[in-house]
Design a protein around this motif. Structure first.
Motif, PDB file in Angstrom:
ATOM      1  N   TYR A 165      63.115  12.264  23.923  1.00  0.00           N
ATOM      2  CA  TYR A 165      63.399  12.447  22.500  1.00  0.00           C
ATOM      3  C   TYR A 165      62.469  13.528  21.964  1.00  0.00           C
ATOM      4  O   TYR A 165      61.236  13.386  22.039  1.00  0.00           O
ATOM      5  N   ASN A 166      63.071  14.568  21.419  1.00  0.00           N
ATOM      6  CA  ASN A 166      62.274  15.653  20.845  1.00  0.00           C
ATOM      7  C   ASN A 166      61.183  16.120  21.801  1.00  0.00           C
ATOM      8  O   ASN A 166      60.001  16.220  21.451  1.00  0.00           O
ATOM      9  N   ALA A 167      61.612  16.336  23.027  1.00  0.00           N
ATOM     10  CA  ALA A 167      60.740  16.841  24.093  1.00  0.00           C
ATOM     11  C   ALA A 167      59.572  15.918  24.397  1.00  0.00           C
ATOM     12  O   ALA A 167      58.538  16.364  24.903  1.00  0.00           O
ATOM     13  N   SER A 168      59.744  14.628  24.113  1.00  0.00           N
ATOM     14  CA  SER A 168      58.626  13.712  24.292  1.00  0.00           C
ATOM     15  C   SER A 168      59.137  12.320  24.679  1.00  0.00           C
ATOM     16  O   SER A 168      60.300  12.141  25.031  1.00  0.00           O
ATOM     17  N   SER A 193      71.337  17.392  28.402  1.00  0.00           N
ATOM     18  CA  SER A 193      70.849  18.781  28.372  1.00  0.00           C
ATOM     19  C   SER A 193      70.631  19.312  29.789  1.00  0.00           C
ATOM     20  O   SER A 193      70.607  18.550  30.757  1.00  0.00           O
ATOM     21  N   MET A 194      70.403  20.599  29.907  1.00  0.00           N
ATOM     22  CA  MET A 194      70.200  21.196  31.222  1.00  0.00           C
ATOM     23  C   MET A 194      68.829  20.874  31.810  1.00  0.00           C
ATOM     24  O   MET A 194      68.619  20.987  33.015  1.00  0.00           O
ATOM     25  N   ALA A 195      67.872  20.489  30.961  1.00  0.00           N
ATOM     26  CA  ALA A 195      66.538  20.147  31.481  1.00  0.00           C
ATOM     27  C   ALA A 195      66.474  18.698  31.954  1.00  0.00           C
ATOM     28  O   ALA A 195      65.495  18.290  32.580  1.00  0.00           O
ATOM     29  N   GLY A 196      67.503  17.919  31.638  1.00  0.00           N
ATOM     30  CA  GLY A 196      67.568  16.554  32.162  1.00  0.00           C
ATOM     31  C   GLY A 196      66.505  15.604  31.636  1.00  0.00           C
ATOM     32  O   GLY A 196      66.279  14.546  32.219  1.00  0.00           O
ATOM     33  N   LEU A 210      59.206  13.392  30.612  1.00  0.00           N
ATOM     34  CA  LEU A 210      58.470  12.737  31.698  1.00  0.00           C
ATOM     35  C   LEU A 210      57.049  13.276  31.816  1.00  0.00           C
ATOM     36  O   LEU A 210      56.118  12.534  32.138  1.00  0.00           O
ATOM     37  N   TRP A 211      56.884  14.587  31.572  1.00  0.00           N
ATOM     38  CA  TRP A 211      55.523  15.130  31.612  1.00  0.00           C
ATOM     39  C   TRP A 211      54.661  14.504  30.526  1.00  0.00           C
ATOM     40  O   TRP A 211      53.467  14.248  30.732  1.00  0.00           O
ATOM     41  N   VAL A 212      55.261  14.243  29.391  1.00  0.00           N
ATOM     42  CA  VAL A 212      54.506  13.584  28.313  1.00  0.00           C
ATOM     43  C   VAL A 212      54.207  12.135  28.687  1.00  0.00           C
ATOM     44  O   VAL A 212      53.110  11.623  28.432  1.00  0.00           O
ATOM     45  N   LEU A 213      55.186  11.489  29.310  1.00  0.00           N
ATOM     46  CA  LEU A 213      55.014  10.077  29.693  1.00  0.00           C
ATOM     47  C   LEU A 213      53.900   9.896  30.716  1.00  0.00           C
ATOM     48  O   LEU A 213      53.259   8.841  30.785  1.00  0.00           O
ATOM     49  N   ARG A 214      53.641  10.937  31.508  1.00  0.00           N
ATOM     50  CA  ARG A 214      52.543  10.823  32.477  1.00  0.00           C
ATOM     51  C   ARG A 214      51.204  10.558  31.779  1.00  0.00           C
ATOM     52  O   ARG A 214      50.333   9.883  32.340  1.00  0.00           O
TER      53      ARG A 214
END
Ligand code: FNR
Length: 219
Positions: free
Chosen positions: A90-93, A126-129, A134-138
């Motif tokens: 959601y919203n890149a996060s 989206s194309m980024a899937g 996930l990087w934020v979730l790390r």
């Protein structure tokens, strides 16, 4: 991972971290659970709606302790050797419901995330899937001591990504997901049986274990 490895097959909690009916991430979690079972481990498929909880509020925690949904998620984590999260972006996060669940469960002692390995997967039209999420979730997971598997899997164009049987429509992606899940299980197995990783987790490097003000620091 633990001093006394439990006998029997690996047990892996697979959290489908979305609330809506028809969620592609819950579908992806269901597929990952099937791949885990097919590899001889035991998946515990857990859609997030099973763990209803209010927004985190320290006053509520002080007055009532943890809500039943958070305790139920803790119990499922505790009875697993590792976990998988399939989460939307959601919203890149990270979606708020998932972060809220992590925040509540992080309040339990012993804090259950720090003894686990995790694999992160996502699905998005989206194309980024959903990979940025996930990087934020790390960050919160690694902060809590979780060993987050280096490889992740993100399904782009998720609205047309599944067959009727729940496999991935693209055979190459199905194979990549299968290989990622198998690689993850191999690492968990190795760490569980042979103790590859020594755990010394502190919130800040200068923390002193036992000081009440830094109660989140744990050996
Ligand atoms: C989205 N979605 C979205 N998708 C994406 O790839 N990157 C993004 O940053 C966002 N942001 C976003 C914000 C909010 C508030 C919503 C509601 C949605 C779209 C999202 O990926 C899409 O709704 C997925 O289908 C959600 O996953 P489930 O529900 O199918 O598991």
């Amino acid at each position: 991972m633990t001093d006394e490895p439990r006998p029997g097959p690996l047990r892996v909690l697979v959290l489908g971290a979305a609330l809506r009916q028809g969620s592609t991430n819950v579908r992806l979690a269901s597929l990952v659970a099937r791949l885990i079972d097919g590899h001889g481990a035991v998946a515990d498929f857990a859609p997030l709606p099973e763990f209803d909880m209010p927004l985190y509020n320290a006053d509520v925690e002080e007055a009532h302790g943890l809500p039943p949904g958070a305790l139920a998620l803790r119990d499922r984590l505790e009875s697993s050797d590792a976990f998988v999260i399939a989460s939307p972006e959601y919203n890149a996060s990270v979606p708020g419901v998932l972060k809220n669940a992590i925040d509540w469960v992080s309040r339990v002692r012993p804090q259950p995330f720090k003894t686990k390995h995790a694999l992160l997967v996502s699905a998005s039209p989206s194309m980024a899937g959903g990979n940025r999420g996930l990087w934020v979730l790390r960050v919160p997971l690694e902060h809590l001591g979780t060993r987050v598997y280096p490889d992740m899997f993100s399904l782009a164009r998720s609205h047309e990504g599944f067959t009727e049987d729940g496999d991935l429509a693209d055979p190459g992606l199905q194979q990549r997901l299968t290989d990622t899940v198998h690689g993850f299980l191999g690492l968990v197995e190795a760490d569980l049986r042979y103790g590859c990783l020594q755990r010394r987790w502190y919130e800040f490097l200068g923390d002193r274990t036992g000081a009440p003000v830094t109660q989140r620091a744990e050996d």
